[in-house]
Design an enzyme around this catalytic site. Structure first.
Site, PDB file in Angstrom:
ATOM      1  N   PRO A   2       0.740  -1.066   0.277  1.00 23.50           N
ATOM      2  CA  PRO A   2      -0.080  -0.103  -0.005  1.00 23.50           C
ATOM      3  C   PRO A   2       0.967   1.288   0.014  1.00 23.50           C
ATOM      4  O   PRO A   2       1.945   1.358   0.687  1.00 23.50           O
ATOM      5  CB  PRO A   2      -0.743  -0.110   1.366  1.00 23.50           C
ATOM      6  CG  PRO A   2      -0.108  -1.158   1.995  1.00 23.50           C
ATOM      7  CD  PRO A   2       0.547  -1.847   1.121  1.00 23.50           C
ATOM      8  N   ASN A   3       0.326   2.534  -0.749  1.00 24.98           N
ATOM      9  CA  ASN A   3       0.983   3.487  -0.882  1.00 24.98           C
ATOM     10  C   ASN A   3       2.305   3.693  -1.587  1.00 24.98           C
ATOM     11  O   ASN A   3       2.743   4.716  -1.678  1.00 24.98           O
ATOM     12  CB  ASN A   3       0.958   4.309   0.489  1.00 24.98           C
ATOM     13  CG  ASN A   3      -0.273   4.369   1.176  1.00 24.98           C
ATOM     14  OD1 ASN A   3      -1.167   5.030   0.695  1.00 24.98           O
ATOM     15  ND2 ASN A   3      -0.529   3.833   2.309  1.00 24.98           N
ATOM     16  N   ARG A  39       4.262  11.525  -2.837  1.00 22.75           N
ATOM     17  CA  ARG A  39       3.935  11.782  -1.480  1.00 22.75           C
ATOM     18  C   ARG A  39       5.623  12.048  -0.785  1.00 22.75           C
ATOM     19  O   ARG A  39       6.722  11.268  -1.094  1.00 22.75           O
ATOM     20  CB  ARG A  39       3.453  10.574  -0.603  1.00 22.75           C
ATOM     21  CG  ARG A  39       4.253   9.507  -0.348  1.00 22.75           C
ATOM     22  CD  ARG A  39       3.706   8.529   0.698  1.00 22.75           C
ATOM     23  NE  ARG A  39       4.349   7.328   0.483  1.00 22.75           N
ATOM     24  CZ  ARG A  39       4.146   6.424   1.382  1.00 22.75           C
ATOM     25  NH1 ARG A  39       3.617   6.636   2.774  1.00 22.75           N
ATOM     26  NH2 ARG A  39       5.020   5.138   1.479  1.00 22.75           N
ATOM     27  N   TYR A  47      11.104  10.044   1.091  1.00 21.50           N
ATOM     28  CA  TYR A  47      11.228   8.771   0.143  1.00 21.50           C
ATOM     29  C   TYR A  47      12.028   9.133  -1.330  1.00 21.50           C
ATOM     30  O   TYR A  47      12.211   8.247  -2.035  1.00 21.50           O
ATOM     31  CB  TYR A  47       9.992   8.230  -0.137  1.00 21.50           C
ATOM     32  CG  TYR A  47       9.304   7.873   1.116  1.00 21.50           C
ATOM     33  CD1 TYR A  47       9.591   6.560   1.727  1.00 21.50           C
ATOM     34  CD2 TYR A  47       8.138   8.429   1.599  1.00 21.50           C
ATOM     35  CE1 TYR A  47       8.904   6.185   2.895  1.00 21.50           C
ATOM     36  CE2 TYR A  47       7.506   8.168   2.891  1.00 21.50           C
ATOM     37  CZ  TYR A  47       8.124   6.972   3.305  1.00 21.50           C
ATOM     38  OH  TYR A  47       7.283   6.364   4.507  1.00 21.50           O
ATOM     39  N   ASN A  57       8.153  -5.418  -0.539  1.00 19.01           N
ATOM     40  CA  ASN A  57       8.051  -4.181  -0.016  1.00 19.01           C
ATOM     41  C   ASN A  57       6.833  -4.079   0.605  1.00 19.01           C
ATOM     42  O   ASN A  57       5.760  -3.640  -0.414  1.00 19.01           O
ATOM     43  CB  ASN A  57       8.559  -3.012  -0.518  1.00 19.01           C
ATOM     44  CG  ASN A  57       8.464  -1.653   0.313  1.00 19.01           C
ATOM     45  OD1 ASN A  57       7.939  -1.947   1.522  1.00 19.01           O
ATOM     46  ND2 ASN A  57       9.014  -0.668  -0.253  1.00 19.01           N
ATOM     47  N   ALA A  94       2.764  -0.619   4.782  1.00 17.47           N
ATOM     48  CA  ALA A  94       2.195  -0.737   6.183  1.00 17.47           C
ATOM     49  C   ALA A  94       1.616  -2.292   6.614  1.00 17.47           C
ATOM     50  O   ALA A  94       1.669  -2.731   7.827  1.00 17.47           O
ATOM     51  CB  ALA A  94       1.074   0.193   6.383  1.00 17.47           C
ATOM     52  N   GLU A 132      12.835  -9.104   2.229  1.00 14.36           N
ATOM     53  CA  GLU A 132      12.318  -7.860   2.898  1.00 14.36           C
ATOM     54  C   GLU A 132      12.838  -6.654   2.898  1.00 14.36           C
ATOM     55  O   GLU A 132      13.731  -6.366   3.117  1.00 14.36           O
ATOM     56  CB  GLU A 132      11.704  -8.151   4.276  1.00 14.36           C
ATOM     57  CG  GLU A 132      10.900  -7.080   5.016  1.00 14.36           C
ATOM     58  CD  GLU A 132      10.545  -7.309   6.290  1.00 14.36           C
ATOM     59  OE1 GLU A 132      10.919  -8.279   6.912  1.00 14.36           O
ATOM     60  OE2 GLU A 132      10.036  -6.331   7.191  1.00 14.36           O
ATOM     61  N   HIS A 187      12.513  -2.174   2.557  1.00 20.79           N
ATOM     62  CA  HIS A 187      12.159  -0.996   3.064  1.00 20.79           C
ATOM     63  C   HIS A 187      12.603   0.321   2.495  1.00 20.79           C
ATOM     64  O   HIS A 187      13.930   0.315   2.654  1.00 20.79           O
ATOM     65  CB  HIS A 187      11.759  -0.802   4.439  1.00 20.79           C
ATOM     66  CG  HIS A 187      10.842  -2.012   5.234  1.00 20.79           C
ATOM     67  ND1 HIS A 187       9.670  -2.166   5.060  1.00 20.79           N
ATOM     68  CD2 HIS A 187      11.103  -3.056   5.735  1.00 20.79           C
ATOM     69  CE1 HIS A 187       9.198  -3.054   5.629  1.00 20.79           C
ATOM     70  NE2 HIS A 187      10.117  -3.821   6.012  1.00 20.79           N
ATOM     71  N   ARG A 210      11.472   5.082  13.341  1.00 25.58           N
ATOM     72  CA  ARG A 210       9.828   5.879  13.016  1.00 25.58           C
ATOM     73  C   ARG A 210       9.026   5.404  14.190  1.00 25.58           C
ATOM     74  O   ARG A 210       9.537   5.105  15.288  1.00 25.58           O
ATOM     75  CB  ARG A 210       9.326   5.189  11.701  1.00 25.58           C
ATOM     76  CG  ARG A 210      10.399   5.557  10.357  1.00 25.58           C
ATOM     77  CD  ARG A 210       9.757   5.344   9.065  1.00 25.58           C
ATOM     78  NE  ARG A 210       8.479   5.885   8.770  1.00 25.58           N
ATOM     79  CZ  ARG A 210       7.587   5.636   7.955  1.00 25.58           C
ATOM     80  NH1 ARG A 210       8.157   4.560   7.113  1.00 25.58           N
ATOM     81  NH2 ARG A 210       6.378   6.505   7.653  1.00 25.58           N
TER      82      ARG A 210
END
Lengths: 148, 148, 148, 148, 148, 148, 148, 148, 148, 148, 148, 148
Positions: free
Chosen positions: G11-12, G19, G24, G75, G78, G99, G101, G108
């Site tokens: 997601p996103n 964004r 990012y 990735n 969330a 995995e 990110h 965070r």
């Protein structure tokens, strides 16, 4: 007589007057129960008392006698903190009871401050030595008679 | 003889030599106790041993024998992790004891790493199979004799 | 001789016989090790002992000697509760070991009841003063010989 | 002179005046210790100071000097939050000490709000930059002299 | 050359190629570092590598070299999970770094899933054996050059 | 005079010199404040002191006086551990303050080791009896003057 | 070609380059995937990429493509922290994966430091922006080829 | 008269007989205190009673009257669960007390099962409505007289 | 007959049909067992049933009968949540079993949602009243026969 | 007029327009209440407002006015997070209320995200500055009128 | 018109007026949105509303519409407590929003008292039935206009 | 026919017979559903089955079909442990349901032992492979018919 009050004593209470006299006093359980009986008679009740070191036997007794009795004084000793089965036995016969302790369970080891019985008890009396029994029967009879 | 050492064995220890031989060894409890007795005699003590699957019977035995005994080896099995009542029985007779375990309780399920007995024991010996008993009696006698 | 047993002592154990004599006894580490050596010889092993206040030096020693040794007695002192690096050093050389403590770590501050070493030890012996060492070597040799 | 005060500085305090000047001030450790010495002399004490990045060396120093010293100022830096071994070293020599910190450890990362030393310290002074040292020696001497 | 990259290796990494070959591979640290150096040269950096089993020596090295270096690859081994002091050393010299691990620290013991270093690292690379080093230097150089 | 320092004392501090003399010393609050005033005058400040057993009155005082004062010494007693409202009062007037305690709050009951005030204080001084006040004013003035 | 590598984005991630560019980077997902594809071709693999904001669609894709693929870059955004179902999808097709990110998930919000995927991943790469993808494919291919 | 017993009532107890009559009964506090006074006279004590909704006023009263009194019945209401300051007030005057509650605090909201007072009380009586007061004075006098 | 299935019932299950009929139904344990027996016969098994309020007696029975039996239905009642010893008894005889409950243990008190038995059971059936027994035997036999 | 709405403001709300203007806005409490009164009149209610820094006085007010009022707007400030006694006061007079906060209590310190009042409130409005009051009265009146 | 306000409704809100009417009221979502639209028009905004039971579709909508909108009313239903992905979607488009709930989420199951959205919302309105929407738009517009 | 039973299957159950055959068996979902349908017909019910990997689609289906159905078998797969939204969907249509699992969820990862569905289910059946479905429909129909 208005009925019977059970007085159920859990593990190690047979050692009263023997063990740790400085903490629990020098009077043994029989002597306390004798004095309690007298007090009960004055309130027009008889008592039926029981002591066992066995969780199972305590459950047997509560199942057997709990339905006919008017109420119960319960000093479950260490099982207070570990036994869900005694809780269930009480729930199964629905006997109103007062939870009592000789010592103040809140100033001892941390694991003694949780009870599996308190939330289904009418009330709790803790810390007054043998007097916890005498206060307990008075408190119990008072509540029983108000409810009926 | 200098006195008696209690050897108290809790639930499922009667299955030694039967259950999970690969984990606990193939010798049964009687054979271990026989060898332990020999070792005790060599130290000039006799042993009085007991096994029960019942928490209540273990308490009965400790109450009955604990005051006269010089010390106790206690393998409370699973009750190690759940019984406050056995703790209280020991406190009531004030018998010095060593907590022993056949297996290493720290590399098993998480709930086995807490003991209601350890903080009132003289010491703890865990993980040496039947040898935990033989080490235990040696450790216990050594401490008893130093204290007297 | 059948081989070498390492005896590794962590921080503050060099203060034995000096610090807190009432808690740990008045005998110093050298005297204990001497007696331990004698006991080891009786079992046909020699010992190689080491003490350091430094986590890093303990790791160095275990890496250097651990692969050749038959086993290890480890009293890691306070590092028992804080060192994952010593755990890793042991895992890297795969030396079988017994965890020992002079005092009963379960009746002291709460943070001493967790060990980063216990679950990979053969067993644990805690609370018997200098005797923890003598019991430990006996327990260790017994297990080593059973395994081989 | 009335005696010696140890001033023990843990990891990264040798970077004072170098690292994070905006947080810790621009004065280096030697300069602070020089000023502290002056203050100590005014109180009729001499200081013996030490800095190390090694937990083990800090323990060595405390063991070696702690028994003769009248007291100790201890800024254990990050070891405050992770070292039980330093705690044990202090207990072994029983030197009275004041725990000091340059920054306010309670408004930093959460893991800095727990100390393995505070409960055995005479007191704690945190957040006053180099002044924590000067306040600390004054506080320490005051308590030492009241106790003797 | 554009500058120096530190490669700091914590406890037990000197055992690479020796210990647990099935888990960490059979190549030793020197061989990995040699290959890493080659890779660094290809990126126009030189490397300065260091290994120690001692938390204090790691801090010493980081303090000494950290301010001049362009960046750091840090495999702190077990100190990843227990050392706040290494964190502080890095903060004191403000060297940008990448945290690397040979094994996947998230599928091992629960206590290995917390790191005192991750939140101040540029990034983390875990689980790729010796390749974690080669990926790490590439990742580090990429970020350093983007930042400058 | 350079300005006013508030000295705010929370619940039960009016009992100083009366209660638990062995723990807090025999001097009462007025005597301490008198000596503190002298010390303040030497630093060219006057003090305005206040004591109340009421959380609300403490807030009233801080609101009323906090904006004009140069700084505050705050011994909030038991409210240290339970009052968010006092924290808010301080934040509302933004008075810089030092948190002080007579006893070492870290070696008492567990619930005393958390403070709702520490993270917004300049610093904390705990464990030095009445001297905590004298050290506190010195520390506070030092910081105030450095900041201005 | 040696086979297919899945590149699954949660997601996103379709908002990349749109964004929070400062966090990012300004490159969008398509551009990153294009560059990744090039890198994959150099390694003799093709990639099949997918992005969805829906947990269910991610599962559908993994089920459909996971059994034929040689490996996967994941990735999960969330869903890393909340989805057990994606974990199960991976387990059902047994595709080896890395995995990744973009940001360092360890500096965070606290709830981002737990992953339901890490312990079943080959490894984790976090914090290197788009480079996490390029490092990831290199790491993944290296491990796949070592395993076969 | 043998002395004075304080009867201290905390917040909302002035609403007795008004609020939640079905839970607490229809008798107001004055009526209960009148009956309690009678009971006290029968035991040869007088009572001095107090009620306040203010934590500070309760502390004031305990400080003022606590040193002369023979004992105290304390129903601190909701402050039982939140006030360390009342605990400190009691400790400062060392008045022996019994903690009482009208309702059974163990079968209400979870946050009512913790008390900051129980561990320093002589004992606790909870769940008997107004009778908790009458039982309480009897229990208190019994203990006071045994102790003297 | 293909063999014997044990049906072990824990504390208070002898009160079935008596206690809390609205929750557990009005049929007593004997009637349920009779119907269960019929069902077992239909599956070509006989059942051997047991009920006790005593943890120890339950262990005795499981030890005695568990090795010969083909499987076990276990409704351990409240001991489900507190007994590690029953768990150990089952492990010692390695009898495959299904854990059953009359009521849905997940919508009752929080402490009933943890079981010391579930993770070693074949499966669990909870919430179907007497039908839990009939479903249980069917499920158990199905699994036993698949395994053999 | 249809009745009275209480508007109860807790500690530090008298500082509105004074403290932290950037966070809470520059309008003081009186101005907000004046505007609120106008809004209330438009809804045909009058308001009776109260502010105190004292938990006890807030309880006094709620007890005195709560039974006659039609509803209450409650901004208990920091007591929201620490006061069970205010909760009890509301329960004793059974006044329906809306919990309001100027700031968003969920993006401040962690300890502000728990409220002892929310679960007995009709609803909660948090984060809209003075508008929380105006929204609150509208919401409250709407609910009151629906209920009657 | 001044712009568009999004009104995003999560899972099960399409059941309004159907499910649990006694708890949520009998008006369906369309009727509420119609009334909301009217209210929005009065404030010179139009609304664009959306409902989905799918977390992914909610994210799609927020990504698509969030950047152009002036603000958002968000009733995320159960995803409030479990979705970090919706949080990220909002962060990616930076749309200011108010979190609303029909029921009071603080007096329901414990797991409903945590929200992954509250700390990034402008504010929260919970417990007022359909009125939460009308209050929400008023609150949102008020804040948007103050900010611009 | 007496009505319809829904059979709702969550994420990854479409992989039955494909994934992890050794754990879940080799029969695919269609085959199980066919056999289940037969069993349902024997009980005079028809089944309407559904599988989706999407939480939202599961909610859609439950909303659409739940009100007309007599009951539901729900194997929510991994959403059992993470979805409050599915719980809400069930509550909104009030369909009685049995929670089923193929594997024993209590002997897998720790996070699988919590269910957001169990406390609102009629009962739970876990660990019997495909038989969990057949047992489940029998259990469900039995309860439905008893209730009507």
């Amino acid at each position: 007589m208005k009925g019977t009050i059970l007085v159920v004593n859990g593990p190690n209470l047979n050692m009263l007057g023997v063990r740790e006299v400085e903490k629990y006093g020098g009077k043994n359980l029989d002597a306390i129960l004798a004095q309690l009986e007298e007090k009960a008679h004055g309130l027009d009740y008889k008592i039926k008392s029981f002591q066992s070191n066995s969780e199972g036997e305590m459950i047997d007794f509560i199942q057997l006698e709990g339905r006919e009795a008017k109420g119960m004084l319960l000093n479950a000793g260490a099982y207070t903190h570990t036994s869900i089965a005694i809780r269930d036995a009480i729930l199964s016969v629905k006997v109103p009871f007062v939870e009592i302790h000789l010592s103040n369970i809140f100033n001892r080891e941390h694991f003694r401050s949780h009870s599996f019985l308190s939330d289904i008890a009418l009330g709790i009396i803790s810390g007054f030595g043998e007097n916890s029994y005498y206060l307990g029967i008075s408190a119990l009879v008072d509540l029983i008679e108000k409810r009926s």
